[in-house]
Design an enzyme around this catalytic site. Sequence first.
Site, mmCIF file in Angstrom:
data_model
loop_
_atom_site.group_PDB
_atom_site.id
_atom_site.type_symbol
_atom_site.label_atom_id
_atom_site.label_comp_id
_atom_site.label_asym_id
_atom_site.label_seq_id
_atom_site.Cartn_x
_atom_site.Cartn_y
_atom_site.Cartn_z
ATOM 1 N N GLU A 484 0.856 -1.189 0.000
ATOM 2 C CA GLU A 484 0.000 0.000 0.000
ATOM 3 C C GLU A 484 0.888 1.234 0.000
ATOM 4 O O GLU A 484 1.188 1.791 -1.016
ATOM 5 C CB GLU A 484 -0.962 -0.005 1.203
ATOM 6 C CG GLU A 484 -2.058 -1.041 1.059
ATOM 7 C CD GLU A 484 -3.283 -0.727 1.898
ATOM 8 O OE1 GLU A 484 -3.837 0.358 1.791
ATOM 9 O OE2 GLU A 484 -3.664 -1.631 2.688
ATOM 10 N N GLU A 764 -0.858 -0.985 13.511
ATOM 11 C CA GLU A 764 -2.118 -0.676 12.847
ATOM 12 C C GLU A 764 -3.307 -1.148 13.681
ATOM 13 O O GLU A 764 -4.292 -0.443 13.837
ATOM 14 C CB GLU A 764 -2.157 -1.382 11.484
ATOM 15 C CG GLU A 764 -3.459 -1.202 10.742
ATOM 16 C CD GLU A 764 -3.406 -1.768 9.339
ATOM 17 O OE1 GLU A 764 -2.636 -2.724 9.128
ATOM 18 O OE2 GLU A 764 -4.116 -1.257 8.461
HETATM 19 C C1 BGC Z 1 -5.094 1.377 5.261
HETATM 20 C C2 BGC Z 1 -5.716 2.274 6.270
HETATM 21 C C3 BGC Z 1 -6.765 3.047 5.514
HETATM 22 C C4 BGC Z 1 -7.819 2.032 5.191
HETATM 23 C C5 BGC Z 1 -9.101 2.558 4.659
HETATM 24 C C6 BGC Z 1 -6.138 0.395 4.861
HETATM 25 O O1 BGC Z 1 -5.708 -0.589 4.040
HETATM 26 O O2 BGC Z 1 -3.911 0.805 5.695
HETATM 27 O O3 BGC Z 1 -4.892 2.922 7.106
HETATM 28 O O4 BGC Z 1 -7.196 4.201 6.063
HETATM 29 O O5 BGC Z 1 -7.288 1.007 4.396
HETATM 30 O O6 BGC Z 1 -9.836 1.642 3.993
#
Ligand code: BGC
Length: 913
Positions: A484, A764
């Site tokens: 990501e 996270e």
């Molecule tokens: C991210 C998050 C993000 C979220 C929203 C995730 O995969 O790591 O931090 O805000 O998706 O869908």
Amino acid sequence: MARITNVRFEHYHAPNTLGVEEICPRISWNYEDILTDFEQIAYELEVSEVSEPSKLTVISTTKLSSSASYLVPWPHSSPALVSRQRAAVRVRAWDQAENATAWSCHTYLEVGLLSRNDWHCKRIAAPWGPHASPGPDTEELYRKEFHLDISTLSSIIKARLYITAQGVYEAEINGKRVGDHFMAPGWTAYDGRLQYQTYNVGGMLVPGANCIGVRVAEGWFCGRIGFEGGHRNIWGEHTALLVQMEITLDSGEVLMVLSDGSWKVAKGPIRLAEIYDGEKYDARKEIPGWSSSAEIDNDDALWEPVLEILDLSDSVTLTAGFGEPVRHIEAIKPVSKIITPSGKVVLDFGQNLVGHVHLSNINGMPGDKITLSHAEVLEHGELCTRPLRICKAIDKYILRGTLDEEYAPRFTFHGFRYAQVDGWTGDSDSLFNSTRAIVCHSDMRPAGEFSCSHPLVNKLYSNIVWSMRGNFLSVPTDCPQRDERLGWSGDLALFAPTAVLLYDCFNFLKNWLIDLEHDQIVLGGVPAMVTPNATLPDPVWCRRVPCAIWHDVTILAPWALYEETGDESILAQQYHSMVTWMSKVPRNSSGATSLWETSVFNLGDWLDPSAPPSAPWKGSTDARLVANAFLIHSLSLMIKISHILDQPTDTTHFSTWHASAISEFRNEYITPTGRLVSDSQTAYALAIVFNLLKLSQIPHAADRLVYLVRKNSFCIGTGFAGTPYICEALAQTGHLNVAYGMLLNEKCPSWLYPVTMGATTVWERWDSMLPDGSINEGEMTSFNHYAFGAIARFLYERVAGLRRVEAGWKRFGVSPGVIGGLPFSEATAEHVCPFGTVRCRWVAEEVEVEDTDGEDKYRIKLQVSVPYGTTCEVFIPDGGGVRKELVGPGERSFESLFVDDGSWPVEALPPKS
Ligand code: BGC
């Protein structure tokens, strides 16, 4: 006598003032060594043109009666700066007794290329592009020789390299690296903005033959990036390069070395350069002397003429940008060498970080291969790469076979604490001594420090700083390790008020917000979920779906920057984006009309610990309640912002909407006595901090929140949305002790649980690692997300007790977060604000006193630093109450005895800004 220091332009810091996009920069300065009664009544600005390194010609001297020392306007008598102009400014000031300070030192700034007409070079590309292959391509080496005879060289007064690439680049002149930027030109919304860089290359030129070489790789521009595996070629199908070297002679003549069809290009030794998958460097494919004029392998099969391709579209702005460049910030030695159960050699750097490994003393046979695999954590004693998903994070080095080779990747970065090294040919001691981890991020100025008597809280604070460092790499990202690393707007929306306390990220975020608005315009007014919008090719939900919090970033981030700096220009810059987003919020079409349309899916309190690991949006708080709470919060800010920017019609519009939204919210979600229909920590936290309750309802709501926290054994019950506010809600309603109960809790979920599990960054998920050391099965499990680190603001503002009262810190408050029982016996916070460093430090101890009816008595000592230009409201616990003093600039100390039964009185807290 007062001394003027830190003279600066706008929000720039040296050395980032070469090639900026400013024509009338505002100027600021600070004071040191002031007497307590010093007052600036006038200042004088001297603006000079710098025509050669040491020759200053005064353009204007302007004296003004004014007490301002921050963002004062560019003097009227100085013409606006033009492209390439170099200016120096110095300042002096007068106090109330008409005594003048000495002149400050000169501060320099050089303007870049302001207009497309300043660019004369061609956009060039390798003839083998555009990339037809679905896989990644090798790097390209571009080169161009040019000649400077000795008399020309001696008459050079200035040499600048203006350069950018669609891709990522590193330039060399005569075999030496130009500048120290990493992953230049940085990541922007490439369909709208491409940043170029300016380097001073005067000292790199030699008499006779010279050569400039530039290596270009795919980077974010056309390498794989995005959501759910990402896409290649999002912004273009091939890399390209723009180079303009300008060599100015003392005669005024300017020699140009421009990218054009006369350049040559070859494939370089970096055979693969991917952000997610890593780099593969084959040292056998190096072309010795490729960037110098020495004899090189001129094999035509190797070096091909470049293609001149179409000029950059006019719809793409070539800009100097505003954010600081990404640099190598720090090198870290490994702390231990681990032999895993399967016999692999893993180096532990003791810190989860973002950057790459640097290897030296590599010895072996040509073709030997060293592989570096990266991971944030170990599981069952081995590298745990499952959370990386579709991301290899592997760098490979193939040896040349000469003595003591060295390798560090150039065009990739990883989030890791552990690096597994396969193929090292020396012994493991030499590996240990030859390896460093290079920490890379945008080179922002550190702005804050916090420490206290609780070691785990100090570690938590350090983890938060490291998570910000790891995720402020060119753009603010969600996480730095898996597939990501995107500019997810919701994460930043919630973290921005904390980020501004840790680093000066004004220019960094100003730059990103321009891209945010660009993406928003492309999508017709609804911002992208991630900026730069790497989801452009996706037909999926993240393309154009309105989403509370994530899109409220349009308002929350500029507001955080404004509060920190008092600089209204950021509100003005983003106003259109804010108003546009507000006009796009889908409102309920039936019944109540001021709240979110009920059929719209919202992410709500993302990652609430009670949500199933595979469905982070299914938290215990109604997602619509969360969306509407943030809508009302955004509206309340829009009332303030439109007022600051003098937009009365908008102020009326937002005030009316806010009033009806709050009334509909109360009807829908709040009982007459102050209970929330979602009986959750997040619901109460948002209702309290966003002022959604009637005054009469607050005590009941606060009691209910305290009840829920106690019932949950002081564990956290909040996700992204509630976490920044839960402790603040408790503190605001007189329950600082309960907030401390949550903060100091070590059971999962809590802020300290990861610390007890050895975390070195913020996770996270509250339980990214489970108590038995196994890794959360959720497909989305990073160990480096800053969102839950928003608690650092509470550490500053409530534990140390240092908080802004007025935007820009003109007035701030100090209110030690000391409570009976002394969960903290001392705390210190300091912050570099626009006026200098504000600091507070308190130490408390229990004292034996006989006549207190069994109540505990404490002595507190407090020290406060108040820079010139600010006023501090000091709240000193005294007896059973609080004494307030208003103090001006200087170093202050206070001492008092106080009695406390464990509850800190709410009136002790300074008013909120
Ligand atoms: C991210 C998050 C993000 C979220 C929203 C995730 O995969 O790591 O931090 O805000 O998706 O869908």
